[in-house]
Each structure stands twice: as C-alpha cells, then as structure tokens.
Design an enzyme around this catalytic site. Structure first.
Site, PDB file in Angstrom:
ATOM      1  N   PHE A  14      27.909 -36.348  23.934  1.00  0.00           N
ATOM      2  CA  PHE A  14      28.145 -35.246  24.861  1.00  0.00           C
ATOM      3  C   PHE A  14      26.885 -34.405  25.069  1.00  0.00           C
ATOM      4  CE2 PHE A  14      29.925 -30.715  24.957  1.00  0.00           C
ATOM      5  CZ  PHE A  14      30.004 -30.667  26.336  1.00  0.00           C
ATOM      6  N   TYR A 137      33.698 -27.789   8.032  1.00  0.00           N
ATOM      7  CA  TYR A 137      32.754 -28.062   9.109  1.00  0.00           C
ATOM      8  C   TYR A 137      31.628 -27.032   9.105  1.00  0.00           C
ATOM      9  CZ  TYR A 137      30.722 -28.081  13.764  1.00  0.00           C
ATOM     10  OH  TYR A 137      29.824 -28.083  14.813  1.00  0.00           O
TER      11      TYR A 137
END
Length: 303
Positions: A14, A137
């Site tokens: 992306f 994360y």
C-alpha cells in the site's frame, strides 16, 4: 550530485507502491531497485525480510550497492511473535546489514502513531512526547524506532524513522478502518443490503493521504542531511472516524446504515483522540501534506 541508487523493500504494498511511483519520477534517483516477495521482473528482486537470513540480506546489499535503503514492510496484526519478527527483528537486521555492507547508505524505516498510545485530547503529539503504546503492534513499532534512534545517535547508521499516522488513499488495505468500510460497502451494494457492521467510530484520528506519505519518505530518503532521527508524518488534524466513514458512504453512493457493532482493533481501541504535530518534519525536510481529506477519501473508494 551523483544520482542515488535506491533499494526499496515492500515496493508492491500500500505505501511502498506509492513510494516507488514518486521515486521513479524523481531526477535525483539514478537506479531504483524494488524488492518484494513476488516474481522477479525488470527492476525487481525477490526478497522476504522476515523469512530470509542475514546472509541473504548482506548479499543483496553488496549486489545493489544502494545509497538509500527504504523499508515499507511491516505487520499490523498477528501474534506477538509475528509482530516482533516483522516490526522489530527486521529493523535490527537492516541496521546491522547496512552498517556492515552499505555503511554510507541512509536507512529509512516506518514507525506508527501507535507508538504514542493515549495522548491528551486536543493536543497534537510531538516526537519527544511520552510514548506509551497500548498494544503489541505499537510496542513493536516503538522498539523499531528506538533501535533506529540509538543507531543514529551512535553514528553507526545514517537512519531515520518516520512515524506515519493513519494513511488512506488509493490501494487502501482492509486492515485499515476505511479500507474495511469500503470493502463492506461494496459487498452491501452488490447484495442490495441496507447495512454494514464496523467497530466503534467515535474516536478521532489523523488521516493522511498515502501519496503525501510517499513524498515524505522520499524527502527523508534523498535529503542531503536529516538532523532528526524520528519524524511524524500526518495531516496535523484530528477527524472523527464516523465523519470520514460518512464521506466514504457519500463517495460510494451507499445510503444504508453503518452499525457500530463489531469489536474495535486491539491496536487502537484505547486511543480516543490523536493528531500529529508535524512542525519538526516541516522544519527538517520542508515537507507538508498537500492533499485534502475529501480527495483522499475519494481516491480510497475509486481505487
């Protein structure tokens, strides 16, 4: 000035795809080598930063002889081990390999707004503000950034970490809130359904166009000197997620209901407001976003 040799990891992703497009147009770039896990074609090499050993990475750096190494790979979700492998160990390997095999090269890696965790409502967060990530994360992204900061401070590697906030725009993946919303709206329209389910949408986020992110990465990669090893990349504005999903529905022509009934992603559920203070990157690189939110949402749907 000699045109730069650039090695770009994650070039099909992306963010990486947009970075490749910007680099390919930049006259300061002489040779652009794209690295990914897919098939090898002209201008590409096959390399998996997670699966490959340090010997393979060292060979690749010796073969390409880059002036700049950019890593646009990473993992948003998965087990703790998977996140550590993709977000921390990869950075450690790159720092070691660049120091050993391409010591004059600049290394650019991507951090995340998730490194900050919860921040005071209404106050854009700056690079030296407290960092208290709320999920694995963010913890792994912070560890990556700290490795970069330490290497740069010790002058082992000319390295910079860009803390990217919430990128949207063409090619948006479903792991992203707006990408998930687009996927579900497309499915609902195709099935003639009048509702989609998403998680809670009351939080405020800093949405930045991936094409602007690409120009920030390129600026960091090709600048003569980057005096700050950690830089925020965002719009500087916090917008309620519900409003952005509403914009997407308008672009899609979706008139059904958006039910906020699904679980929120663990990596961000505890953060109800965040926006980037982008004054440091403006001072350091002269970078500022150029695309407005409506254009970014339109591109997210159209692509």
């Amino acid at each position: 000035m000699t045109a730069a040799r650039v090695l770009l990891f994650g070039a099909s992703g992306f963010v990486g795809h947009q970075v490749a497009e910007v680099l390919a147009r930049d006259p300061r770039v002489g040779v652009l080598t794209r690295a990914g896990r897919g098939e090898v074609r002209d201008g590409w090499v096959r390399h998996d930063l997670v699966a490959a050993g340090p010997g393979e990475l060292g060979w690749l750096l010796r073969h390409v002889r880059p002036d700049v190494v950019i890593n646009c790979t990473g993992k948003l979700a998965g087990t703790t081990t998977e996140l550590v492998e993709a977000n921390v160990r990869v950075t450690a390997r790159l720092l070691d390999a660049v120091q050993s095999e391409a010591p004059a090269a600049r290394l650019v890696v991507l951090g995340s707004a998730g490194e900050y965790g919860t921040v005071p409502h209404g106050q854009p967060v700056a690079e030296d503000d407290p960092q208290q990530p709320v999920a694995d994360y963010g913890v792994t992204k912070l560890a990556s950034t700290q490795l970069v900061r330490a290497a740069a401070a010790a002058e082992r590697v000319d390295a910079v970490a860009l803390r990217v906030f919430n990128p949207i725009g063409p090619g948006l993946p479903v792991e992203n809130l707006l990408g998930r919303a687009a996927e579900r709206m497309r499915a609902a329209i195709a099935r003639d359904e009048d509702a989609i389910r998403l998680g809670p949408l009351g939080a405020y986020r800093d949405f930045v166009d991936v094409r602007d992110v690409a120009t920030a990465i390129t600026a960091a990669a090709l600048a003569g000197q980057v005096k700050e090893p950690v830089l925020n990349v965002g719009s500087g504005v916090a917008v309620k997620a519900r409003d952005v999903v509403g914009m997407l529905a308008e672009e899609a022509g979706f008139t059904g209901r958006v039910l906020e009934a699904a679980p929120a992603p663990a990596r961000s559920s505890a953060v109800d407001w965040i926006a980037a203070d982008v004054s440091r990157i403006q001072r350091t690189l002269g970078w500022a976003p150029t695309l407005d939110l409506r254009e970014s949402v339109r591109a997210s749907w159209a692509a």
